[in-house]
Design a protein around this motif. Structure first.
Motif, PDB file in Angstrom:
ATOM      1  N   HIS A 178       2.028   3.842   2.186  1.00 58.53           N
ATOM      2  CA  HIS A 178       1.657   5.219   2.498  1.00 58.53           C
ATOM      3  C   HIS A 178       1.231   6.013   1.253  1.00 58.53           C
ATOM      4  O   HIS A 178       0.247   6.740   1.292  1.00 58.53           O
ATOM      5  CB  HIS A 178       2.809   5.951   3.193  1.00 58.53           C
ATOM      6  CG  HIS A 178       3.212   5.352   4.493  1.00 58.53           C
ATOM      7  ND1 HIS A 178       2.383   5.289   5.592  1.00 58.53           N
ATOM      8  CD2 HIS A 178       4.375   4.767   4.882  1.00 58.53           C
ATOM      9  CE1 HIS A 178       3.009   4.702   6.592  1.00 58.53           C
ATOM     10  NE2 HIS A 178       4.224   4.372   6.184  1.00 58.53           N
ATOM     11  N   LEU A 179       1.993   5.895   0.175  1.00 59.53           N
ATOM     12  CA  LEU A 179       1.696   6.696  -1.022  1.00 59.53           C
ATOM     13  C   LEU A 179       0.350   6.331  -1.643  1.00 59.53           C
ATOM     14  O   LEU A 179      -0.465   7.227  -1.880  1.00 59.53           O
ATOM     15  CB  LEU A 179       2.826   6.594  -2.048  1.00 59.53           C
ATOM     16  CG  LEU A 179       2.654   7.471  -3.292  1.00 59.53           C
ATOM     17  CD1 LEU A 179       2.590   8.952  -2.931  1.00 59.53           C
ATOM     18  CD2 LEU A 179       3.790   7.221  -4.280  1.00 59.53           C
ATOM     19  N   PRO A 180       0.051   5.047  -1.911  1.00 58.58           N
ATOM     20  CA  PRO A 180      -1.260   4.766  -2.502  1.00 58.58           C
ATOM     21  C   PRO A 180      -2.424   5.089  -1.566  1.00 58.58           C
ATOM     22  O   PRO A 180      -3.493   5.510  -2.018  1.00 58.58           O
ATOM     23  CB  PRO A 180      -1.206   3.272  -2.835  1.00 58.58           C
ATOM     24  CG  PRO A 180      -0.103   2.726  -2.022  1.00 58.58           C
ATOM     25  CD  PRO A 180       0.865   3.846  -1.805  1.00 58.58           C
ATOM     26  N   THR A 181      -2.215   4.928  -0.272  1.00 59.76           N
ATOM     27  CA  THR A 181      -3.261   5.280   0.696  1.00 59.76           C
ATOM     28  C   THR A 181      -3.527   6.781   0.661  1.00 59.76           C
ATOM     29  O   THR A 181      -4.675   7.230   0.673  1.00 59.76           O
ATOM     30  CB  THR A 181      -2.850   4.828   2.109  1.00 59.76           C
ATOM     31  OG1 THR A 181      -2.650   3.412   2.086  1.00 59.76           O
ATOM     32  CG2 THR A 181      -3.899   5.183   3.139  1.00 59.76           C
ATOM     33  N   TYR A 182      -2.460   7.574   0.594  1.00 64.46           N
ATOM     34  CA  TYR A 182      -2.567   9.027   0.521  1.00 64.46           C
ATOM     35  C   TYR A 182      -3.289   9.456  -0.759  1.00 64.46           C
ATOM     36  O   TYR A 182      -4.206  10.271  -0.721  1.00 64.46           O
ATOM     37  CB  TYR A 182      -1.162   9.639   0.592  1.00 64.46           C
ATOM     38  CG  TYR A 182      -1.074  11.085   0.191  1.00 64.46           C
ATOM     39  CD1 TYR A 182      -1.590  12.092   0.998  1.00 64.46           C
ATOM     40  CD2 TYR A 182      -0.470  11.454  -1.013  1.00 64.46           C
ATOM     41  CE1 TYR A 182      -1.505  13.421   0.619  1.00 64.46           C
ATOM     42  CE2 TYR A 182      -0.375  12.775  -1.396  1.00 64.46           C
ATOM     43  CZ  TYR A 182      -0.901  13.759  -0.578  1.00 64.46           C
ATOM     44  OH  TYR A 182      -0.818  15.075  -0.951  1.00 64.46           O
ATOM     45  N   VAL A 183      -2.891   8.891  -1.890  1.00 66.23           N
ATOM     46  CA  VAL A 183      -3.504   9.272  -3.170  1.00 66.23           C
ATOM     47  C   VAL A 183      -4.979   8.870  -3.192  1.00 66.23           C
ATOM     48  O   VAL A 183      -5.835   9.657  -3.607  1.00 66.23           O
ATOM     49  CB  VAL A 183      -2.732   8.657  -4.361  1.00 66.23           C
ATOM     50  CG1 VAL A 183      -3.477   8.879  -5.666  1.00 66.23           C
ATOM     51  CG2 VAL A 183      -1.332   9.250  -4.442  1.00 66.23           C
ATOM     52  N   ALA A 184      -5.299   7.671  -2.725  1.00 65.34           N
ATOM     53  CA  ALA A 184      -6.700   7.238  -2.689  1.00 65.34           C
ATOM     54  C   ALA A 184      -7.531   8.159  -1.809  1.00 65.34           C
ATOM     55  O   ALA A 184      -8.654   8.536  -2.169  1.00 65.34           O
ATOM     56  CB  ALA A 184      -6.790   5.798  -2.195  1.00 65.34           C
ATOM     57  N   ALA A 185      -6.991   8.561  -0.671  1.00 66.76           N
ATOM     58  CA  ALA A 185      -7.715   9.459   0.235  1.00 66.76           C
ATOM     59  C   ALA A 185      -7.941  10.831  -0.399  1.00 66.76           C
ATOM     60  O   ALA A 185      -8.978  11.460  -0.158  1.00 66.76           O
ATOM     61  CB  ALA A 185      -6.956   9.609   1.550  1.00 66.76           C
ATOM     62  N   MET A 186      -6.991  11.289  -1.229  1.00 70.95           N
ATOM     63  CA  MET A 186      -7.174  12.571  -1.924  1.00 70.95           C
ATOM     64  C   MET A 186      -8.443  12.550  -2.783  1.00 70.95           C
ATOM     65  O   MET A 186      -9.110  13.558  -2.954  1.00 70.95           O
ATOM     66  CB  MET A 186      -5.973  12.871  -2.839  1.00 70.95           C
ATOM     67  CG  MET A 186      -4.751  13.343  -2.113  1.00 70.95           C
ATOM     68  SD  MET A 186      -3.287  13.547  -3.175  1.00 70.95           S
ATOM     69  CE  MET A 186      -3.895  14.242  -4.672  1.00 70.95           C
TER      70      MET A 186
END
Length: 159
Positions: A67-75
């Protein structure tokens, strides 16, 4: 959609905790915090600083989520693509990746078909379509990288 890209860090933290085996209690114990202190940090109550990225990484490693890397990449307008370990790759793993990619493409097509049922695509439907598409593209990119690594000429000979 179960693999939806989360919109806030708070949603990310909540999703990580919910997916952790044993829930909040086990997650708190894993990172060495009392449950009340863990809750304060996780939900930023009582002016507590948030859980660190390292703590979230530790929890995600055990829960198998990203979840965290997916969230950061989407940012940043990008995609998180986990790169498979070439040491553990074989033809069976490649087939599994291929099936997962096909399933994700099917999800994109289903989202489009569902959205077109009434003849137009709303903002929410577009968001679902694009989210499914991003997940499909990330899976496809991981599959391509794994193929290259698995079948790369390891001898160093030029062909």
């Amino acid at each position: 959609m179960e693999d939806a890209v989360l919109k806030t860090r708070r949603e990310v933290v909540s999703a990580i905790i919910c997916s952790y085996p044993g829930g909040r209690e086990c997650a708190a114990a894993r990172i060495g915090l009392a449950l009340k202190k863990f809750d304060n940090h996780a939900y930023e109550n009582n002016n507590s600083r948030p859980l660190t990225d390292a703590q979230l990484f530790q929890l995600e490693q055990e829960s198998g989520t990203q979840h965290l890397p997916t969230y950061v990449a989407a940012m940043y307008g990008g995609l998180f693509v986990p790169v498979p370990d070439p040491e553990t790759m074989d033809n069976v793993e490649m087939y599994t990746l291929s099936v997962q990619v096909a399933a994700k493409r099917g999800t994109v097509d289903q989202e489009i078909a569902k959205a077109l049922a009434d003849g137009c695509i709303t903002e929410l439907e577009a968001e679902h379509i694009l989210n499914a598409h991003n997940l499909h593209m990330a899976a496809r990119h991981a599959e391509v990288l794994a193929s290259i690594d698995l079948y790369r000429n390891k001898s160093g000979a030029i062909q």
